[in-house]
Each structure stands twice: as structure tokens, then as C-alpha cells.
Design a protein around this motif. Sequence first.
Motif, short mmCIF file in Angstrom:
data_model
loop_
_atom_site.label_atom_id
_atom_site.label_comp_id
_atom_site.label_asym_id
_atom_site.label_seq_id
_atom_site.Cartn_x
_atom_site.Cartn_y
_atom_site.Cartn_z
N ASP A 83 25.26 -11.85 -21.44
CA ASP A 83 25.84 -12.26 -20.17
C ASP A 83 25.30 -11.34 -19.10
O ASP A 83 24.35 -10.60 -19.34
CB ASP A 83 27.38 -12.26 -20.24
N GLU A 84 25.90 -11.34 -17.92
CA GLU A 84 25.37 -10.52 -16.83
C GLU A 84 25.56 -9.02 -17.08
O GLU A 84 24.93 -8.20 -16.43
CB GLU A 84 25.99 -10.91 -15.49
N ASP A 85 26.39 -8.65 -18.06
CA ASP A 85 26.68 -7.24 -18.31
C ASP A 85 26.09 -6.66 -19.59
O ASP A 85 25.94 -5.45 -19.71
CB ASP A 85 28.20 -7.01 -18.34
N ALA A 86 25.79 -7.50 -20.57
CA ALA A 86 25.39 -6.97 -21.88
C ALA A 86 24.45 -7.90 -22.61
O ALA A 86 24.45 -9.12 -22.36
CB ALA A 86 26.64 -6.73 -22.73
N LEU A 87 23.67 -7.32 -23.51
CA LEU A 87 22.77 -8.06 -24.39
C LEU A 87 23.08 -7.69 -25.82
O LEU A 87 23.53 -6.58 -26.11
CB LEU A 87 21.31 -7.68 -24.12
N ALA A 88 22.81 -8.61 -26.73
CA ALA A 88 22.96 -8.34 -28.15
C ALA A 88 22.07 -9.29 -28.93
O ALA A 88 21.61 -10.30 -28.39
CB ALA A 88 24.41 -8.52 -28.59
N MET A 89 21.83 -8.95 -30.18
CA MET A 89 21.17 -9.88 -31.08
C MET A 89 22.26 -10.68 -31.77
O MET A 89 23.36 -10.17 -32.04
CB MET A 89 20.34 -9.13 -32.12
N GLY A 90 21.98 -11.93 -32.04
CA GLY A 90 22.97 -12.78 -32.70
C GLY A 90 22.33 -13.70 -33.71
O GLY A 90 21.14 -14.02 -33.62
N ARG A 91 23.12 -14.11 -34.68
CA ARG A 91 22.70 -15.10 -35.68
C ARG A 91 23.49 -16.37 -35.41
O ARG A 91 24.72 -16.33 -35.28
CB ARG A 91 22.97 -14.61 -37.10
N ILE A 92 22.80 -17.49 -35.31
CA ILE A 92 23.47 -18.76 -35.09
C ILE A 92 24.14 -19.18 -36.40
O ILE A 92 23.47 -19.33 -37.43
CB ILE A 92 22.49 -19.86 -34.61
N VAL A 93 25.46 -19.33 -36.35
CA VAL A 93 26.23 -19.69 -37.54
C VAL A 93 26.18 -21.19 -37.78
O VAL A 93 25.88 -21.65 -38.88
CB VAL A 93 27.69 -19.21 -37.40
N ASP A 94 26.52 -21.94 -36.75
CA ASP A 94 26.51 -23.40 -36.88
C ASP A 94 26.50 -24.06 -35.51
O ASP A 94 26.66 -23.39 -34.48
CB ASP A 94 27.69 -23.90 -37.72
N LEU A 95 26.29 -25.35 -35.53
CA LEU A 95 26.37 -26.20 -34.34
C LEU A 95 27.41 -27.26 -34.65
O LEU A 95 27.34 -27.90 -35.71
CB LEU A 95 25.02 -26.86 -34.04
N VAL A 96 28.36 -27.44 -33.76
CA VAL A 96 29.45 -28.38 -33.99
C VAL A 96 29.47 -29.40 -32.85
O VAL A 96 29.64 -29.01 -31.68
CB VAL A 96 30.82 -27.66 -34.08
N GLU A 97 29.28 -30.66 -33.20
CA GLU A 97 29.33 -31.72 -32.19
C GLU A 97 30.77 -31.94 -31.76
O GLU A 97 31.65 -32.15 -32.60
CB GLU A 97 28.74 -33.02 -32.75
N GLU A 98 31.00 -31.85 -30.48
CA GLU A 98 32.32 -32.11 -29.89
C GLU A 98 32.16 -33.20 -28.84
O GLU A 98 31.05 -33.51 -28.42
CB GLU A 98 32.87 -30.83 -29.23
N GLU A 99 33.27 -33.74 -28.40
CA GLU A 99 33.24 -34.79 -27.38
C GLU A 99 32.55 -34.33 -26.10
O GLU A 99 31.80 -35.09 -25.48
CB GLU A 99 34.68 -35.22 -27.07
N LYS A 100 32.75 -33.07 -25.70
CA LYS A 100 32.19 -32.55 -24.45
C LYS A 100 30.78 -31.99 -24.59
O LYS A 100 30.20 -31.55 -23.61
CB LYS A 100 33.11 -31.48 -23.88
N GLY A 101 30.27 -31.90 -25.82
CA GLY A 101 28.94 -31.33 -26.04
C GLY A 101 28.88 -30.61 -27.38
O GLY A 101 29.80 -30.73 -28.20
N THR A 102 27.82 -29.88 -27.60
CA THR A 102 27.64 -29.17 -28.86
C THR A 102 28.07 -27.72 -28.72
O THR A 102 27.58 -27.00 -27.85
CB THR A 102 26.17 -29.23 -29.31
N VAL A 103 28.98 -27.30 -29.60
CA VAL A 103 29.46 -25.92 -29.64
C VAL A 103 28.55 -25.13 -30.57
O VAL A 103 28.19 -25.59 -31.65
CB VAL A 103 30.92 -25.86 -30.15
N VAL A 104 28.17 -23.93 -30.12
CA VAL A 104 27.37 -23.02 -30.92
C VAL A 104 28.24 -21.83 -31.30
O VAL A 104 28.84 -21.21 -30.41
CB VAL A 104 26.14 -22.51 -30.13
N HIS A 105 28.32 -21.52 -32.59
CA HIS A 105 29.02 -20.32 -33.04
C HIS A 105 27.98 -19.24 -33.32
O HIS A 105 26.96 -19.50 -33.96
CB HIS A 105 29.84 -20.59 -34.31
N VAL A 106 28.26 -18.03 -32.83
CA VAL A 106 27.32 -16.92 -32.90
C VAL A 106 27.98 -15.71 -33.58
O VAL A 106 29.08 -15.33 -33.21
CB VAL A 106 26.85 -16.50 -31.49
N ASP A 107 27.25 -15.13 -34.54
CA ASP A 107 27.66 -13.88 -35.17
C ASP A 107 26.85 -12.78 -34.51
O ASP A 107 25.61 -12.76 -34.62
CB ASP A 107 27.37 -13.94 -36.67
#
Length: 90
Positions: free
Chosen positions: A46-70
Motif C-alpha cells: 500500500d502507500e506505506d509498506a511493501l511485502a512479499m506475498g503468496r497468492i492463496v486462492d482466487l474466489v469468484e464473488e458477485e462483485k468481482g474476484t477476491v484474492v487471498h494473500v499470505d
Amino acid sequence: MTDVPVVVDLEVDFHSVDETGYIWTWLSDARDPTVIQPGSIVVVGDEDALAMGRIVDLVEEEKGTVVHVDVLPGPVGSYVEAVNRFAASV
């Protein structure tokens, strides 16, 4: 530490944790959505911090696709340095 500029693959709010226990965000917040696949290692931030992440899954929702990040441990620079050491050895 390295001074290499880092490009954020996925914008996240580090405080947005859902019932899965993972940070979540929308796939539409990705710089390049084709990079965001389960198991992919990406730079999140975000505007304050950076990190490395692993994409856990992608979940289709009515409003769009949710991404879960570890979020992975350690600063982004340490990952860059590790990749640079590897690249120098091959």
C-alpha cells in the motif's frame, strides 16, 4: 539492503483480513491480473509498506474476484538480494 526500485504487483490493505485469516483484496487491484495465480509469489503493498506475498486462492464473488494473500516474512529487499545471488551463480 538493495536500492532497486520495486514494482507492486497487487495493492492490498494489510488490515483487511477475512474469516480465512488471510489478507484479501480484489483482483482488479492487480497491476497485471495474469500474474495473480494461486501459488504465485508477488510483491504486495500500500502507500506505506511493501511485502512479499503468496497468492492463496482466487474466489469468484458477485462483485468481482477476491484474492487471498499470505504475507511472507522479511523485507522485500532480502528477497531481491537472494534472487540476485542466485542469478550471479548461474
